[in-house]
Design an enzyme around this catalytic site. Structure first.
Site, PDB file in Angstrom:
ATOM      1  N   TYR A  48       0.826  -1.219   0.000  1.00 48.30           N
ATOM      2  CA  TYR A  48       0.000   0.000   0.000  1.00 48.30           C
ATOM      3  C   TYR A  48       0.858   1.266   0.000  1.00 48.30           C
ATOM      4  CZ  TYR A  48      -3.648  -3.247   1.662  1.00 48.30           C
ATOM      5  OH  TYR A  48      -4.520  -4.293   1.823  1.00 48.30           O
ATOM      6  N   HIS A 106       0.541 -11.586   1.876  1.00 49.37           N
ATOM      7  CA  HIS A 106      -0.481 -10.787   1.195  1.00 49.37           C
ATOM      8  C   HIS A 106      -1.180 -11.566   0.070  1.00 49.37           C
ATOM      9  CE1 HIS A 106      -1.475  -6.318   0.176  1.00 49.37           C
ATOM     10  NE2 HIS A 106      -2.518  -7.096  -0.030  1.00 49.37           N
TER      11      HIS A 106
END
Length: 277
Positions: A48, A106
Site C-alpha cells: 500500500y 499478502h
C-alpha cells in the site's frame, strides 16, 4: 455482539480500518481520525506504500502501543525464506514500531515453497517481532496445506468477502479450525450502497446499505471486517454499524442476493475454485 475475537494468543477488534488505496500523503490524517473515533485495529501492507503514514498517525495519537492492533503484510515477491524477515524489518522501520500484532502473507506466489515461507513467518512470531501470523487470498487447498500439513499457527485468513460473494466453504473449514476470517472489500468497493435489497433492510433499521453489509458480516460468529473509510463521517457510520441488529428476514433477503461477484481478481490470483486434495 462480541467486539473482539481471540485467536492464537491475540485479541483482534472485529471492526478495523482498511487503508488500501489510501496514498501515503493522505493516510496520516485518515488514521488519526479513526483512532480518535475509537478504532483500535488498523490494517496496512507493504504494497500500500502508506506504512510510514500509519506509523506517524499511531505515534501522534498518544495511545499506548498495546491498545492498537496493527496488521501489515509481506508482498508476494518477498516470500523466499531469507526475504520474509527483511520485508518485516522494512515495514517496522516505516511504521516506527518494535513489532506488529499480525503479519500476513499478502498473496500466494505461484510456485512458492509454502513450507519454507511459513517456517520463516513462524520464526518471526517466535522472535517477538510479530505477535501472530496469517495469510490473505489463499484458496482452500492452500489453506489446508498451511494449516493441516505444515501446522502453521494461522491466526486469521483475510479474503474478499461481502454480501455478493459466497465464502461458505472457506468459513466452514475455518470454523472447524477456530480460525477467524477477515473480510476485505466488505462493501464490495462501494457497490453495496446502490443495492436495493440492502437499502430496504437499512430503511427498516434506520441504517445505510453499507451499515447493513457490515452488520451482516459481523453477525457471523467467526468474521471480522476492515472497511476503508477516508472521511470521518464514513468512519463513524461504519462504527455505528456495530449497533445494527439484523433479523431472520434480513438474513434470508441477503442470502438471496447474487453470490458469485468477485471484484479483486489480479492476474496472479490463485484458482478460487480449486478443490482440496
Amino acid at each position: 455482539m462480541q467486539h473482539t475475537l481471540k485467536t492464537q494468543g491475540v485479541s483482534i477488534p472485529r471492526l478495523g480500518l482498511g487503508t488500501f488505496r489510501v496514498p501515503n500523503e493522505d493516510c496520516q490524517p485518515v488514521v488519526e481520525s479513526a483512532l480518535a473515533l475509537g478504532y483500535r485495529h488498523i490494517d496496512t501492507a507493504a504494497m500500500y506504500a502508506n506504512e510510514a503514514a500509519v506509523g506517524a498517525a499511531i505515534a501522534a495519537s498518544g495511545l499506548p502501543r498495546d491498545e492498537i492492533f496493527v496488521t501489515t503484510k509481506v508482498w508476494h515477491d518477498q516470500l523466499a525464506p531469507h526475504a520474509v524477515p527483511l520485508a518485516l524489518e522494512h515495514s517496522l522501520a516505516k511504521l516506527k514500531l518494535d513489532y506488529v500484532d499480525l503479519y500476513l502473507v499478502h498473496w500466494p506466489a505461484p510456485g512458492m515453497d509454502m513450507a519454507a515461507t511459513m517456517e520463516a513467518m513462524m520464526a518471526l512470531r517466535d522472535s517477538g517481532r510479530v505477535r501472530a501470523i496469517g495469510v490473505c487470498n489463499f484458496n482452500l487447498p492452500m489453506l489446508k496445506t498451511a494449516v493441516d500439513t505444515i501446522g502453521a499457527p494461522i491466526a486469521c485468513v483475510q479474503v474478499e468477502y461481502h454480501p455478493f460473494l459466497d465464502q461458505s466453504a472457506l468459513l466452514a473449514y475455518l470454523g472447524g479450525k477456530g480460525i477467524p476470517l477477515t473480510a476485505y472489500a466488505p462493501l464490495a468497493q462501494g457497490r453495496v450502497a446502490q443495492d436495493a435489497t440492502l437499502q430496504a433492510i437499512g430503511r427498516k433499521h434506520g441504517a445505510s446499505a453499507a451499515q447493513v453489509a457490515i452488520a451482516w458480516l459481523l453477525d457471523q460468529p467467526n468474521v471480522m471486517a476492515i472497511p476503508k473509510a477516508q472521511r470521518r463521517e464514513s468512519q463513524q457510520a461504519n462504527l455505528n454499524a456495530l449497533n445494527v441488529r439484523l433479523d431472520d428476514a434480513d438474513r434470508a433477503a441477503i442470502a438471496a442476493l447474487p453470490k458469485a461477484l468477485r471484484y479483486v481478481q489480479p492476474a496472479f490470483a490463485p484458482d478460487w475454485d480449486a478443490a482440496p486434495a
